[in-house]
Every structure is written in structure tokens, then in C-alpha cells.
Design a protein around this motif. Sequence first.
Motif, PDB file in Angstrom:
ATOM      1  N   SER A 174       0.952  -1.295   0.025  1.00 49.28           N
ATOM      2  CA  SER A 174       0.017   0.016  -0.146  1.00 49.28           C
ATOM      3  C   SER A 174       0.922   1.199   0.233  1.00 49.28           C
ATOM      4  O   SER A 174       2.003   1.033   0.365  1.00 49.28           O
ATOM      5  N   SER A 175       0.245   2.285  -0.443  1.00 47.12           N
ATOM      6  CA  SER A 175       0.986   3.666  -0.386  1.00 47.12           C
ATOM      7  C   SER A 175       1.672   3.872   1.176  1.00 47.12           C
ATOM      8  O   SER A 175       2.530   4.445   1.246  1.00 47.12           O
ATOM      9  N   GLU A 176       0.673   3.762   1.933  1.00 51.31           N
ATOM     10  CA  GLU A 176       0.977   3.785   3.580  1.00 51.31           C
ATOM     11  C   GLU A 176       2.422   2.860   3.750  1.00 51.31           C
ATOM     12  O   GLU A 176       3.295   3.479   4.536  1.00 51.31           O
ATOM     13  N   LYS A 177       2.412   1.722   3.598  1.00 51.39           N
ATOM     14  CA  LYS A 177       3.170   0.853   3.799  1.00 51.39           C
ATOM     15  C   LYS A 177       4.703   1.481   3.159  1.00 51.39           C
ATOM     16  O   LYS A 177       5.753   1.151   3.626  1.00 51.39           O
ATOM     17  N   TYR A 189      -2.164  10.511   5.365  1.00 46.62           N
ATOM     18  CA  TYR A 189      -3.453   9.957   4.421  1.00 46.62           C
ATOM     19  C   TYR A 189      -3.802  10.684   3.302  1.00 46.62           C
ATOM     20  O   TYR A 189      -4.261  10.166   2.381  1.00 46.62           O
ATOM     21  N   THR A 217       0.121  -1.580 -10.985  1.00 47.04           N
ATOM     22  CA  THR A 217      -0.907  -0.870  -9.835  1.00 47.04           C
ATOM     23  C   THR A 217      -2.090  -1.974  -9.562  1.00 47.04           C
ATOM     24  O   THR A 217      -2.696  -2.631 -10.540  1.00 47.04           O
ATOM     25  N   VAL A 221      -5.762  -1.076  -3.731  1.00 52.74           N
ATOM     26  CA  VAL A 221      -4.675  -1.822  -2.974  1.00 52.74           C
ATOM     27  C   VAL A 221      -3.240  -1.115  -2.607  1.00 52.74           C
ATOM     28  O   VAL A 221      -2.931  -0.591  -1.737  1.00 52.74           O
ATOM     29  N   GLY A 222      -2.768  -1.032  -4.016  1.00 51.63           N
ATOM     30  CA  GLY A 222      -1.213  -0.459  -3.845  1.00 51.63           C
ATOM     31  C   GLY A 222      -0.532  -0.969  -4.921  1.00 51.63           C
ATOM     32  O   GLY A 222      -1.164  -1.002  -6.267  1.00 51.63           O
TER      33      GLY A 222
END
Length: 227
Positions: A174-177, A189, A217, A221-222
Motif C-alpha cells: 500500500s502507499s502507506e506501507k 493519509y 498498480t 490496494v497498492g
Amino acid sequence: MNTVLIVDDDSEIRDIIHVYLRNEGYFVLEAENGLEALHVIQTNLVQLVILDVMMPKLDGIHTCLKIRESYDVPIIMLSAKQEDIDKITGLTTGADDYMIKPFNPLELLARVKAQFRRSSMKNKEEIQAVTHLKDLVIDKVKHSVLLRGKELSLTPLEFGILELLASYPGQVFSSEKIYESVWKEPYGYSDNTVMVHIRNLREKIEIVPRAPQYIKTVWGVGYKIDK
């Protein structure tokens, strides 16, 4: 079969070391002085050098310096001198180990084996540090990326993203990870920083950035890189 070069002007010492090494399955080469040793190394695949310090024509210290200019081969130095300064001189010229004469051949043999173990581990680490993905070659140690043999100019963050995805082929991040792993700080976020860096990275590694072959992509999800 591992090849060891013994460099010593004393033929009896060379003979003793030769017998012990040969009995352990090593292929052994010999040289009487530093100049001869350099010639042997240039014409043979030598994987470890046992090098005496005091020799005619070219001593062990200068021979060690010459070897280190071109070869990354383990070197064990031998010397009849016991002063600490001699140890320091030997090790700072590139020697990996140092033994005082007279020595126990079994101890020397144990040190030879230890050097080969270290070399083996180093080689494995170097192999693991390089990732091949289609036309991409990613070197994690050198922080370099080759695309079809040509080196790419990536920013540290771009390299970090590519290294992360390439290290876990098939896994979706994910972008967060990605942000927390590469930027090493909490993810915002509403931040599109990762998306922008992915886009820039695709511009550099993809033939058609809008139809990527590397960084895929996974909608909602990411991102991932397949093998």
C-alpha cells in the motif's frame, strides 16, 4: 578446488605449508619472492595468499600493497618479527590475518579455512545484494540500477521504492506501507507523495509508463512488481 599461493623465500617453510594444504584438498602454488608472487597472481586464479614479510627483491609489505591495488583476495602474512608495530603495519597494508614465526601449521590451516568461510559468506551476500528483474539489475550495495545495461539516475527515494518492491516480487504494498518503509516516518493519509514518486519512477524504467511492465498498480490496494 580452492587455490592458495604460498610466498616465502624459505623452501622448507613452503614445503611444510604445501603438504598441510594439499592434504586438506587445496591446490597450492608457490613463489620465492614478491615479484614472482605478483606474476603468479596475474596468470592464475588465486583465492588466498600466505605471504612472508621478509623476502628479497620485493618484501611482503610492498607485495601486499601491490596485490591490493588490483585484487580482493584474502592475505595471511607471516613474520619472524614480534613487535606490535609490525602487526599494525601488516594489517593496515591490506592483510586479513597475521601470524608470527615459528607457527603451528595446524593453526595456520585453521586460519586458512576461516578466511575461505568469510569469503564464501561475502560472496553469498554480494549475490543476494543484486536483484535481476527482466531487463533491470538492482544492486542494493552500490545503490545502482541498470536498465538493459545502461545505468539509471534515480533519486534515493526512487531507489528505495524500487528496492522495496523488487525485494518482494508479487507482494502488494500500500502507499502507506511504502511511505513508512522508505521515508521512515508516519504516513499522511491525504498525501499523494508516493503516487508522484511512482509516476516519476515509471517514467525512468518503463518503455510505456501508462502501460507499465515493472511497477503494476493493484487498484484500491497498492503497487507491486512481479517476477
